[in-house]
Design a protein around this motif. Structure first.
Motif, mmCIF file in Angstrom:
data_model
loop_
_atom_site.group_PDB
_atom_site.id
_atom_site.type_symbol
_atom_site.label_atom_id
_atom_site.label_comp_id
_atom_site.label_asym_id
_atom_site.label_seq_id
_atom_site.Cartn_x
_atom_site.Cartn_y
_atom_site.Cartn_z
ATOM 1 N N ALA A 42 0.866 -1.194 0.000
ATOM 2 C CA ALA A 42 0.000 0.000 0.000
ATOM 3 C C ALA A 42 0.897 1.236 0.000
ATOM 4 C CB ALA A 42 -0.925 0.001 1.210
ATOM 5 N N GLN A 43 0.446 2.255 -0.674
ATOM 6 C CA GLN A 43 1.202 3.507 -0.751
ATOM 7 C C GLN A 43 0.306 4.672 -0.339
ATOM 8 O OE1 GLN A 43 2.978 4.002 -4.595
ATOM 9 N NE2 GLN A 43 4.545 2.450 -4.254
ATOM 10 N N ARG A 44 0.927 5.566 0.380
ATOM 11 C CA ARG A 44 0.243 6.800 0.784
ATOM 12 C C ARG A 44 1.213 7.967 0.605
ATOM 13 N NH1 ARG A 44 -3.381 3.843 0.733
ATOM 14 N NH2 ARG A 44 -5.087 3.531 2.247
ATOM 15 N N VAL A 45 0.643 9.116 0.335
ATOM 16 C CA VAL A 45 1.450 10.329 0.167
ATOM 17 C C VAL A 45 1.421 11.113 1.474
ATOM 18 C CG1 VAL A 45 1.740 12.481 -1.114
ATOM 19 C CG2 VAL A 45 0.986 10.398 -2.295
ATOM 20 N N LEU A 46 2.605 11.376 1.984
ATOM 21 C CA LEU A 46 2.729 12.199 3.193
ATOM 22 C C LEU A 46 3.008 13.626 2.745
ATOM 23 C CD1 LEU A 46 2.953 12.498 6.273
ATOM 24 C CD2 LEU A 46 5.369 11.884 6.067
ATOM 25 N N ASP A 47 1.975 14.471 2.817
ATOM 26 C CA ASP A 47 2.103 15.872 2.389
ATOM 27 C C ASP A 47 2.667 16.691 3.537
ATOM 28 O OD1 ASP A 47 1.061 15.468 -0.179
ATOM 29 O OD2 ASP A 47 -0.994 15.548 0.585
ATOM 30 N N PRO A 51 4.613 20.521 4.450
ATOM 31 C CA PRO A 51 4.727 21.872 3.884
ATOM 32 C C PRO A 51 6.008 22.006 3.059
ATOM 33 C CG PRO A 51 4.092 21.989 6.197
ATOM 34 C CD PRO A 51 4.433 20.562 5.920
ATOM 35 N N GLY A 52 5.848 22.273 1.776
ATOM 36 C CA GLY A 52 6.983 22.439 0.897
ATOM 37 C C GLY A 52 7.499 21.165 0.275
ATOM 38 N N SER A 53 7.010 19.994 0.691
ATOM 39 C CA SER A 53 7.522 18.743 0.152
ATOM 40 C C SER A 53 6.486 17.634 0.360
ATOM 41 C CB SER A 53 8.840 18.352 0.840
ATOM 42 O OG SER A 53 9.309 17.120 0.335
ATOM 43 N N SER A 54 6.629 16.597 -0.431
ATOM 44 C CA SER A 54 5.739 15.433 -0.329
ATOM 45 C C SER A 54 6.597 14.172 -0.356
ATOM 46 C CB SER A 54 4.720 15.392 -1.472
ATOM 47 O OG SER A 54 3.846 16.494 -1.402
ATOM 48 N N LEU A 55 6.238 13.237 0.513
ATOM 49 C CA LEU A 55 6.938 11.962 0.579
ATOM 50 C C LEU A 55 5.938 10.839 0.323
ATOM 51 C CD1 LEU A 55 9.165 12.519 3.737
ATOM 52 C CD2 LEU A 55 9.876 12.604 1.348
ATOM 53 N N VAL A 56 6.390 9.811 -0.432
ATOM 54 C CA VAL A 56 5.543 8.650 -0.727
ATOM 55 C C VAL A 56 5.912 7.554 0.255
ATOM 56 C CG1 VAL A 56 4.881 6.915 -2.438
ATOM 57 C CG2 VAL A 56 5.373 9.277 -3.150
ATOM 58 N N LEU A 57 4.938 7.133 1.030
ATOM 59 C CA LEU A 57 5.128 6.085 2.013
ATOM 60 C C LEU A 57 4.609 4.767 1.413
ATOM 61 C CD1 LEU A 57 5.825 5.310 5.001
ATOM 62 C CD2 LEU A 57 3.387 5.615 5.464
ATOM 63 N N ARG A 58 5.424 3.720 1.463
ATOM 64 C CA ARG A 58 5.024 2.404 0.956
ATOM 65 C C ARG A 58 5.111 1.393 2.086
ATOM 66 N NH1 ARG A 58 8.402 -0.063 -3.866
ATOM 67 N NH2 ARG A 58 9.926 -0.404 -2.174
ATOM 68 N N ILE A 59 4.003 0.626 2.230
ATOM 69 C CA ILE A 59 3.933 -0.441 3.210
ATOM 70 C C ILE A 59 3.969 -1.767 2.450
ATOM 71 C CG2 ILE A 59 2.643 -1.452 5.119
ATOM 72 C CD1 ILE A 59 3.566 1.353 5.688
ATOM 73 N N ASP A 60 4.906 -2.663 2.797
ATOM 74 C CA ASP A 60 5.042 -3.982 2.158
ATOM 75 C C ASP A 60 4.986 -5.035 3.251
ATOM 76 O OD1 ASP A 60 5.495 -6.149 0.590
ATOM 77 O OD2 ASP A 60 7.388 -5.445 -0.263
ATOM 78 N N SER A 61 3.930 -5.861 3.205
ATOM 79 C CA SER A 61 3.750 -6.865 4.242
ATOM 80 C C SER A 61 4.720 -8.026 4.033
ATOM 81 C CB SER A 61 2.311 -7.375 4.237
ATOM 82 O OG SER A 61 2.157 -8.426 5.163
#
Length: 690
Positions: A235-240, A242-252
């Motif tokens: 599963a992937q989620r975007v961590l917004d 201020p000024g930047s965005s990070l893509v968080l990936r969860i791998d079971s």
């Protein structure tokens, strides 16, 4: 079995096809049901695992937001009351000890120069490999954006090399500090992405999942949790920020679900498998039966096609003699249709004047029940076509048994012998002509010998006749006795000439086809007058080696005499050119061979046969003599083989097997009854003098 039963057999395959389709449908439905059950179970477990990953991704993103917010609030509190440098350093150190994800806190002036900085006590300063000023572009851009927006801003992530070839992926947080009494300055904090993830995960989550920050192309920036996920549930989620965005990936770390995830599914699947096994066993039995039925139908169809294509007539009769089956070849042979022959007794193809005789013979043959493995010997009889024409047939019969081994009739194979009889008659006529031609050719070659042999008795007759006439002119007391003596000599010489002419005449004209039991000595005596003519001319001695009593053979006398004459003439001619006169001996030998055969040998003392000649010796029209026809030996072999014997030759050997001069031609003829041979031998032994 009648011909009408075959269409019924041929109409059965559609029923088997329908039955096979029903079984195939049942098996297919069971397979589909079991497959759907397993797939639904696996899909349910997969959905649950995926939902857990999605839920964890949302929790981790929310926890990261809370951690980041707490970090911003704590950093803002450092400069809220403008503490002294000593106080600021103490508060910054306390904050770095409390937060493991914070690596460095810097105070920068309006020119973005570092006024003061504090590093985390838990690791070596991160900017030891490369100076901070060389890696400050990301922080400077974030501070410019923060100054314009008036709020804290995050920079883009970047990599900081460390000792030992390692490094860290970090992000800078810039908090602008605005004070009316002073020019704006900044608080820059460096955060470790890996530590940030460790702070957001619980120990249970760390043992079950791999959590990482990734770029848009999938490149991993930082990770936490298990060393590597299974790659099945992600599963992937975007961590917004201020000024930047990070893509968080969860791998079971959990892989594909097991086939049997729980007890209920195991029970249902087990019952389904048991039912499927029962269906397979039933299907196996049905398939065996279907294969047996198909093989039976195929065998029946093949048998019918074979019987229809045969030129041999087939006829089946029950134990009462009624016809139960005929094939097309039999109907064509007799000219009657199958309907006209079925269940008839006596049949219509029996000659009308021989019905009683055939009925008696049929009762005798059908009344004897024979073993299944017993093959009835063929017998020849005569049938009548529908047109009234009679023709010879050869019949072979065997018992016809049912499926339990009980004889229910007889199966007959009927061969029309009329064509064979015509061929045999034509062959016999051709053989007669060939025999006559060969005999005439032989007599023609011996004409000079006959003239020489007849000249002597004719000259003697003429001399005695002249002397008798002279005695009649001057009769005296002795005239009557001398006339009697002269007339006696004339009669003797005339009889001698008559015997020579009669032997030639009998040889040329004799043509009895029937084979007869004849003594071997009679065969040799019949050709000896002609053989002695040839032998006397070349100076050859004739030796006979015949046992007493001589064996008897079953043969066509004229044809065998032709063989003996040809072989003896060849042997005499072989010795004329190269054998000394004293060694010219032709031996005729007769022996009893293996009880039922009698062997005849013609042995010469000639130079032998060359290998290149031996290879073609029995080829028709092959001869080594300019005046020969090349038919003699070929004809001899044909005659002997027609009698069931064999004709061959080999070089002569002595008693120890060493080769010597000469060639032996040997042929065999069938002997008469061995018991009769022994009786003749014993009788001859009893009557012979001691």
């Amino acid at each position: 079995m009648t011909t009408s039963s075959f269409p019924l057999l041929l109409r059965r395959p559609p029923r088997r096809v329908r039955r096979a389709l029903l079984w195939a449908t049942l098996v297919a439905l069971l397979l589909v049901a079991q497959t759907l059950l397993v797939l639904l179970t696996l899909n349910y477990e997969s959905v649950r695992a995926q939902e857990r990953v999605e839920e964890l991704a949302g929790q981790v993103v929310a926890e990261l937001r809370r951690d980041v917010q707490r970090s911003v609030q704590s950093l803002q509190a450092l400069v809220w009351h403008e503490p002294s440098p000593e106080r600021w350093r103490a508060d910054a150190g306390e904050l770095l000890r409390a937060r493991h994800d914070l690596l460095r806190i810097e105070r920068r002036n309006s020119g973005f120069e570092i006024d003061d900085a504090v590093d985390s006590p838990y690791r070596t300063p991160i900017f030891t490999q490369l100076p901070r000023l060389s890696m400050g572009i990301e922080a400077e851009l974030a501070c410019n954006a923060a100054r314009r927006a008036g709020t804290p801003m995050f920079s883009r992530t970047y990599f900081v090399p460390q000792m030992g070839g390692t490094g860290l992926e970090v992000v800078d947080l810039c908090i602008p500090i605005a004070n009316p009494s002073r020019t704006p300055h900044y608080l820059v904090t460096t955060l470790a992405l890996g530590a940030l993830l460790d702070e957001a995960l619980t120990p249970e989550q760390s043992r079950a999942y791999e959590v990482s920050f990734v770029e848009g192309d999938g490149t991993r920036l930082a990770r936490a949790g298990v060393p590597r996920g299974a790659g099945v549930y992600q599963a992937q989620r975007v961590l917004d920020l201020p000024g930047s965005s990070l893509v968080l990936r969860i791998d079971s770390a959990e892989g594909s679900p097991r086939v049997i995830p729980n007890l209920a599914t195991a029970l249902v699947l087990g019952l389904s498998l048991a039912l499927f096994a029962v269906v397979l066993l039933l299907l196996r039995d049905v398939r065996k039966r279907a294969r047996a039925e198909a093989a039976l139908a195929e065998a029946l169809a093949f048998r019918k096609a074979m019987e229809d294509s045969l030129i041999t007539g087939l006829r089946a009769r029950d134990m009462e003699g009624r016809i139960t089956y005929v094939n097309p070849a039999f109907c064509t042979m007799v000219g009657f249709g199958a309907d006209e022959l079925m269940n008839t007794n006596p049949p219509a193809y029996w000659p009308t004047d021989r019905v009683d005789e055939y009925s008696v013979r049929q009762r005798a043959r059908l009344g004897s029940v024979r073993d299944r493995g017993d093959i009835q010997q063929g017998f020849e009889t005569e049938f009548m076509r529908k047109s009234g024409e009679r023709f010879p047939v050869m019949i072979y019969e065997a018992p016809l048994v049912d499926n339990v081994g009980k004889q229910k009739g007889w199966m007959s194979a009927v061969l029309d012998m009329s064509a064979q009889r015509r061929v045999e008659e034509l062959s016999r006529q051709q053989q007669d002509r060939l025999q006559a031609t060969a005999r005439l050719a032989t007599v023609g070659e011996m004409a000079s010998l006959l003239s020489h042999e007849l000249n002597q008795p004719l000259a003697a007759i003429a001399s005695y006749a002249t002397g008798s006439l002279n005695l009649l002119q001057e009769p005296d007391g002795q005239t009557l006795g001398m006339l009697k003596q002269g007339l006696t000599r004339i009669a003797e010489q005339a009889e001698r000439a008559g015997r020579v002419i009669k032997s030639v005449h009998d040889f040329v004209r004799r043509r009895e086809q029937a084979r007869e039991a004849i003594s071997a000595s009679q065969l040799i005596d019949a050709v000896m007058p002609l053989v002695r003519l040839q032998a006397r001319k070349s100076g050859t001695r004739i030796e006979l080696d015949i046992p007493t009593p001589p064996p008897r053979v079953l043969a066509d006398r004229t044809m065998v005499e032709q063989v003996l004459l040809n072989l003896t003439r060849n042997g005499i001619q072989a010795m004329e050119s190269s054998t000394p006169l004293a060694e010219r001996v032709l031996t005729l030998r007769v022996r009893q061979a293996e009880g039922r055969w009698v062997s005849f040998s013609v042995i010469d003392a000639g130079p032998g046969i060359a290998p290149e000649v031996a290879a073609r010796l029995f080829t028709p029209f092959f001869t080594t003599r300019s005046e020969g026809m090349g038919l003699g030996l070929s004809l001899c072999r044909t005659v002997i083989e027609q009698h069931g014997g064999a004709l061959d030759f080999h070089a002569c050997t002595d008693g120890q097997g060493r080769p010597q001069r000469g060639t032996e031609f040997l042929f065999t003829l069938p002997a008469t009854d061995p018991a009769r041979q022994r009786s003749d031998a014993s009788t001859a032994g009893a009557e012979a003098p001691g």
